[in-house]
Design an enzyme around this catalytic site. Structure first.
Site, PDB file in Angstrom:
ATOM      1  N   ASN A 237       8.028  -4.288   3.545  1.00 16.53           N
ATOM      2  CA  ASN A 237       6.617  -3.925   3.682  1.00 16.53           C
ATOM      3  C   ASN A 237       6.110  -4.129   5.115  1.00 16.53           C
ATOM      4  OD1 ASN A 237       4.008  -3.236   3.089  1.00 16.53           O
ATOM      5  ND2 ASN A 237       3.653  -4.869   1.618  1.00 16.53           N
TER       6      ASN A 237
ATOM      7  N   HIS B 152       0.832  -1.203   0.000  1.00 17.49           N
ATOM      8  CA  HIS B 152       0.000   0.000   0.000  1.00 17.49           C
ATOM      9  C   HIS B 152       0.868   1.254   0.000  1.00 17.49           C
ATOM     10  CE1 HIS B 152      -3.272  -2.663   1.326  1.00 17.49           C
ATOM     11  NE2 HIS B 152      -4.112  -1.678   1.111  1.00 17.49           N
TER      12      HIS B 152
END
Length: 369
Positions: free
Chosen positions: A184, A153
DNA sequence: CGGACTTCTTCA
DNA sequence: TGAAGAAGTCCG
């Protein structure tokens, strides 16, 4: 279903094309052979349904554009090229999408303590192709799966706890870049948590995030190139950037920090400040003016004012364990989470122990009922 | 919090 | 019967 989707796509495409063709005046136009259009559509099997939706959404645009014919310069007779540079606005974030790379160019957010608080959760959230993006330029889940790169994201889901819809929109692949898995869930995750923590010390937080490819040396010369994954050739960035701007509603000076982080595993020995760059350096490298209405030099350095301290190993382990405790539904599972923490050499702090006890009581009560 | 992957269920 | 959704399991 797949076939129906392809037919719908073709029907929409051809109908839109036809109205556009009949609107023009004297020039002969080349009509794409139906066969090749159909072949192309079936070739893009994963995208055909999204195509149908896309063209349905944009049908009105087609029909509205072929009504009036004013004095159009010959230069623009057939329209000027469209690279999809317009800004896409969603419930909680905005995106500039890079159609050549199938990733965002940048993603902008404004978060507050209220926007990051609420009942929304990631349950049953699924990544999906953005229906507003033409399939030819879109990324799909199939591109990422099994690629070795995770779907990272840019606008984090957890920034939209106050709205399930806003959170759902962060799962559009227009908000996603191929990201190293360890980065991440590790360093980048801690950076996002730090950004949310700013909401407790500032009233407004603006964040711009995106991918970047820095040059590599090839034969002694600087060369920018990138890996591509999946059938859609999604571009893998070498770095991710984040620009953070904070403000207080009562006024006072703004704080700004710009960070350029390698898209690779980063351990706890590295500090956030190690990856801080000047705003102008980041603007130079990305070609983006981040806050064009913000007077240059009118801000204080975020890390000087706020410290830019990310969670350390102990804090992060306890934080993650706390999240896992909340999702647990059996006492044995609860205990195994705590035991694994101790095995890692992490002594649970009091806050976590309290969470453990209260969750245990909840579960025991539920069993007794 | 951030993910991947697998299995079961639902529905047209 | 296949696709999408829901739910479960695993990891850092």
């Amino acid at each position: 279903m797949l076939t129906r989707g392809a037919n719908m796509w073709r029907a929409r495409k051809v109908s839109g094309l036809r109205s556009w063709l009949t609107s023009g005046p004297e020039y002969p136009r080349v009509v794409p052979p139906t066969g090749s259009a159909l072949g192309w559509a079936t070739g893009l099997a994963v995208g055909c349904l999204a195509s149908a939706i896309y063209w349905r959404l944009h049908d009105e645009q087609f029909s509205s554009e072929n009504g009036e014919h004013e004095d159009i310069p010959l230069l623009e007779q057939f329209g000027l090229p469209d690279a999809g540079l317009h800004i896409r606005r969603y419930s909680g974030h905005a995106v500039s999408f890079n159609q050549a790379r199938r990733t965002p160019r940048w993603v902008a957010e404004h978060i507050t303590s209220s926007s990051i608080t609420g009942p929304a959760n990631r349950k049953n959230m699924k990544f999906k192709a953005d229906p507003s993006i033409q399939p030819l330029f879109s990324a799909f889940n199939e591109d990422y799966l099994g690629s070795g790169w995770s779907r990272g994201h840019m606008a984090p889901a957890a920034n939209y706890k106050n709205s399930q819809d806003a959170m759902r929109e962060t799962f559009f692949l227009s908000n996603i870049v191929p990201q190293n898995n360890e980065n991440n869930s590790g360093f980048w995750n801690r950076l996002e948590i730090y950004c949310r923590s700013l909401c407790s010390r500032f009233d407004d937080v603006w964040i711009i995030s995106g991918p970047l490819n820095l040059p590599w040396k090839i034969d002694g010369k600087d060369c920018v190139h990138h890996y591509m994954i999946g059938k859609s050739d999604v571009a893998v960035p070498t770095h991710l950037f984040k620009v953070v701007l904070t403000g207080r509603s009562g006024g006072g000076s703004l704080c700004l920090g710009a960070f350029l982080v390698p898209n690779a595993p980063i351990g706890y020995q590295q500090k956030l400040a190690d990856f801080q760059v000047s705003l102008s350096e980041l603007e130079y490298k990305t070609g983006i003016s981040f806050f064009p209405k913000l007077q240059r030099g009118s801000w204080q350095d975020l890390c000087s004012v706020d410290g830019c301290h990310l969670m350390n190993f102990h804090e992060m382990e306890c934080y993650i364990a706390g999240k896992k405790l909340a999702a647990t539904r059996s006492v044995s599972e609860l205990d195994s989470i705590m035991q694994r923490l101790v095995e890692k050499g992490v002594e649970p702090h009091n806050g976590l122990l309290t969470k453990y006890k209260t969750r245990k009581e909840e579960l025991v009560q539920r069993i007794q009922k």
